[in-house]
Design a protein around this motif. Structure first.
Motif, PDB file in Angstrom:
ATOM      1  N   GLY A  25      -8.614  26.502  14.960  1.00 57.42           N
ATOM      2  CA  GLY A  25      -7.736  26.045  16.028  1.00 57.42           C
ATOM      3  C   GLY A  25      -6.396  26.746  16.014  1.00 57.42           C
ATOM      4  N   TRP A  26      -5.552  26.359  16.944  1.00 58.44           N
ATOM      5  CA  TRP A  26      -4.218  26.948  17.039  1.00 58.44           C
ATOM      6  C   TRP A  26      -3.350  26.463  15.888  1.00 58.44           C
ATOM      7  CZ3 TRP A  26      -2.860  30.694  20.448  1.00 58.44           C
ATOM      8  CH2 TRP A  26      -3.697  30.902  21.533  1.00 58.44           C
ATOM      9  N   GLN A  27      -2.638  27.386  15.261  1.00 57.38           N
ATOM     10  CA  GLN A  27      -1.685  27.088  14.195  1.00 57.38           C
ATOM     11  C   GLN A  27      -0.297  27.487  14.665  1.00 57.38           C
ATOM     12  OE1 GLN A  27      -2.467  25.502  11.512  1.00 57.38           O
ATOM     13  NE2 GLN A  27      -4.374  26.220  10.587  1.00 57.38           N
ATOM     14  N   SER A  28       0.675  26.624  14.458  1.00 56.41           N
ATOM     15  CA  SER A  28       2.046  26.902  14.900  1.00 56.41           C
ATOM     16  C   SER A  28       2.903  27.373  13.736  1.00 56.41           C
ATOM     17  CB  SER A  28       2.663  25.643  15.526  1.00 56.41           C
ATOM     18  OG  SER A  28       2.719  24.599  14.568  1.00 56.41           O
ATOM     19  N   GLY A  29       4.064  27.906  14.070  1.00 58.46           N
ATOM     20  CA  GLY A  29       5.030  28.300  13.052  1.00 58.46           C
ATOM     21  C   GLY A  29       4.736  29.604  12.358  1.00 58.46           C
ATOM     22  N   ASN A  30       4.046  30.537  13.038  1.00 55.27           N
ATOM     23  CA  ASN A  30       3.712  31.820  12.437  1.00 55.27           C
ATOM     24  C   ASN A  30       4.687  32.914  12.872  1.00 55.27           C
ATOM     25  OD1 ASN A  30       0.864  31.239  11.211  1.00 55.27           O
ATOM     26  ND2 ASN A  30       0.811  30.376  13.289  1.00 55.27           N
ATOM     27  N   GLN A  31       4.731  33.973  12.089  1.00 58.37           N
ATOM     28  CA  GLN A  31       5.465  35.175  12.446  1.00 58.37           C
ATOM     29  C   GLN A  31       4.440  36.301  12.607  1.00 58.37           C
ATOM     30  OE1 GLN A  31       6.487  33.472   9.330  1.00 58.37           O
ATOM     31  NE2 GLN A  31       7.454  32.130  10.849  1.00 58.37           N
ATOM     32  N   VAL A  32       4.468  36.951  13.785  1.00 54.14           N
ATOM     33  CA  VAL A  32       3.505  38.006  14.095  1.00 54.14           C
ATOM     34  C   VAL A  32       4.275  39.272  14.446  1.00 54.14           C
ATOM     35  CG1 VAL A  32       1.515  38.661  15.484  1.00 54.14           C
ATOM     36  CG2 VAL A  32       1.962  36.240  15.024  1.00 54.14           C
ATOM     37  N   ARG A 204     -14.630  22.535  19.403  1.00 53.45           N
ATOM     38  CA  ARG A 204     -14.142  23.886  19.665  1.00 53.45           C
ATOM     39  C   ARG A 204     -12.834  23.822  20.435  1.00 53.45           C
ATOM     40  NH1 ARG A 204     -18.297  28.464  21.247  1.00 53.45           N
ATOM     41  NH2 ARG A 204     -18.945  27.755  19.198  1.00 53.45           N
ATOM     42  N   PRO A 205     -11.765  24.446  19.926  1.00 53.42           N
ATOM     43  CA  PRO A 205     -10.471  24.386  20.601  1.00 53.42           C
ATOM     44  C   PRO A 205     -10.438  25.281  21.827  1.00 53.42           C
ATOM     45  CG  PRO A 205     -10.330  25.777  18.666  1.00 53.42           C
ATOM     46  CD  PRO A 205     -11.706  25.193  18.662  1.00 53.42           C
ATOM     47  N   SER A 206      -9.570  24.934  22.757  1.00 54.68           N
ATOM     48  CA  SER A 206      -9.415  25.728  23.966  1.00 54.68           C
ATOM     49  C   SER A 206      -8.832  27.087  23.621  1.00 54.68           C
ATOM     50  CB  SER A 206      -8.474  25.009  24.940  1.00 54.68           C
ATOM     51  OG  SER A 206      -8.054  25.880  25.955  1.00 54.68           O
ATOM     52  N   PRO A 207      -9.253  28.145  24.367  1.00 56.80           N
ATOM     53  CA  PRO A 207      -8.630  29.452  24.164  1.00 56.80           C
ATOM     54  C   PRO A 207      -7.166  29.479  24.597  1.00 56.80           C
ATOM     55  CG  PRO A 207     -10.712  29.646  25.356  1.00 56.80           C
ATOM     56  CD  PRO A 207     -10.346  28.200  25.326  1.00 56.80           C
TER      57      PRO A 207
END
Length: 419
Positions: A25-32, A204-207
């Motif tokens: 699923g979606w994970q928050s708080g990342n640096q890309v 299944r999480p949404s895209p």
């Protein structure tokens, strides 16, 4: 000297309760961070490997015995010798020319080398063309991860010459690395231990993330089990949500009708849709196949650029101001219907703008615009042929026993290396 190179099978679940069928699923708080070409990618990933303290997991489609491959080999050997667990998963087709001596040096140092579906040549021709391990993933100490389209080969560096590839990867730090780490462990056949920061998803999480916050990242992948269409569906869903702009830069563009229709529909409702295709391809057939689709897209306002400075190898896209994707998946039958692929979806405005600026520079300075014809000729015929070719490619391997629609199994592969 005998070395054992394991034969891995990422087409089928491991022993642990068929739990390989996982959704991330979606994970928050990342640096890309966007890494463009080998000049940005190799120093960053090599520095991370040199600093590794516990573990390096690496998957790649291509590893060559050139200056990049030898530098990588030296870094992995040094890491293994200082006690770092190093697992290297290679594709049997893309890495089929590696010498036994090169692999032996890794194995002797304690690197766990694995080969996906290796096969010797028949009459001088490689036969393991389909269902390739096409992912490019590196995870170091479960703290930093790299994913994208860049292989470990010198043709991703500008000094390689006119055939140097234009390509993209990303560096990810933050909670999403736990998902990438879990995935890389599972696909390598290693024991997976549930760790803090990772949880199994039951639905299944949404895209498309429900929030539009910064630093949202989701891993998506394609296998030949229950995730056959995840990457394609993510593109389709994002384009259906597009309101302002959509930019797709893809090396091998020959998608199915549903994705083509969504690209066209976005342009019809006023979205600025731009495609960046190969103008100087390393595979001529890729350019010819993509051009079969041009009239169908141009007549509805899609802007098509062909990148003409050198071969385009990128697999990236963005929609509106905050959705992006970077990964290994092309938009062609091999990637969408046969290969094992992995992308990350990113909801982050700063990253989206960075990718947009890079692609805008590419299109303005190094591309030619394909003009729209007043009366497109034979577009229906081209679309019909394209539709038939795509679905033949999609289903033919599963219907013919002599093509590699098999499920490889774990077994030792013996190779001779000489001092």
């Amino acid at each position: 000297m005998n070395i054992a190179v394991e034969h891995i099978a990422t087409d089928q679940p491991p022993d642990e309760a068929k739990a390989r069928d996982l959704d991330y699923g979606w994970q928050s708080g990342n640096q890309v961070q966007l890494l463009e070409n080998g000049e940005a990618y190799f120093p960053r990933v090599f520095d991370a490997m040199r600093a590794a303290q516990r573990e390096i997991l690496l998957e790649t489609f291509i590893l060559f015995e050139d200056k990049v491959g030898h530098e990588l080999q030296g870094i992995l050997i040094e890491a293994a010798q200082r006690g770092v667990k190093v697992v290297v998963s290679l594709d049997g087709f893309g890495c089929g020319e590696l010498s036994a001596a090169f692999l032996a040096a890794l194995a002797d140092a304690g690197v766990m080398v694995q080969m996906f579906d290796p096969a010797s040549k028949t009459l001088g021709i490689r036969t393991n063309w389909f269902r390739r391990l096409h992912r490019k993933i590196v995870v170091v100490d479960a703290e930093v991860a790299f994913i994208g389209g860049i292989n470990f080969s010198a043709d991703h560096l500008g000094d390689f010459g006119p055939e140097a590839k234009q390509d993209y990867s990303v560096q990810v730090t933050g909670p999403a690395v736990a998902d990438l780490h879990h995935f890389a462990l599972a696909q390598s056949g290693r024991q997976v231990r549930t760790r803090r920061g990772w949880r199994r998803r039951q639905q299944r999480p949404s895209p498309w993330a429900t929030d539009s916050g910064e630093g949202l990242v989701r891993l998506i992948y394609r296998d030949n089990l229950q995730h056959r269409d995840d990457i394609e569906e993510a593109y389709i869903y994002a384009l259906s949500k597009a309101k302002k702009r959509a930019v797709i830069a893809n090396a091998y563009f020959f998608p199915g009708y549903r994705l083509l229709r969504e690209i066209r529909n976005a342009a019809r409702r006023g979205v600025q849709v731009q495609l960046i295709m190969q103008g100087q391809p390393d595979v001529l057939l890729a350019k010819l196949a993509a051009r079969m689709l041009y009239d169908y897209l141009l007549k509805d306002g899609v802007v098509i650029h062909e990148y003409c400075q050198r071969p385009l190898h990128g697999k990236v896209a963005l929609v509106d101001d905050d959705w992006s994707t970077v990964g290994s998946s092309n938009l062609d039958p091999l990637s969408l219907a046969l290969n094992l692929e992995a992308n990350v979806l990113i909801r982050d405005r700063a990253f989206n703008q960075q990718l947009y600026d890079s692609l805008e520079t590419l299109s303005k300075n190094h591309c030619q615009v394909i003009p729209a014809k007043q009366k497109p000729r034979l577009w229906l015929w081209r679309l019909t042929v394209g539709f038939l070719v795509f679905h033949v490619m999609r289903h033919f391997p599963a219907l013919t026993g002599w093509l590699p629609a098999h499920k490889p199994r774990l077994k030792p592969f013996e190779s001779q290396a000489h001092d």
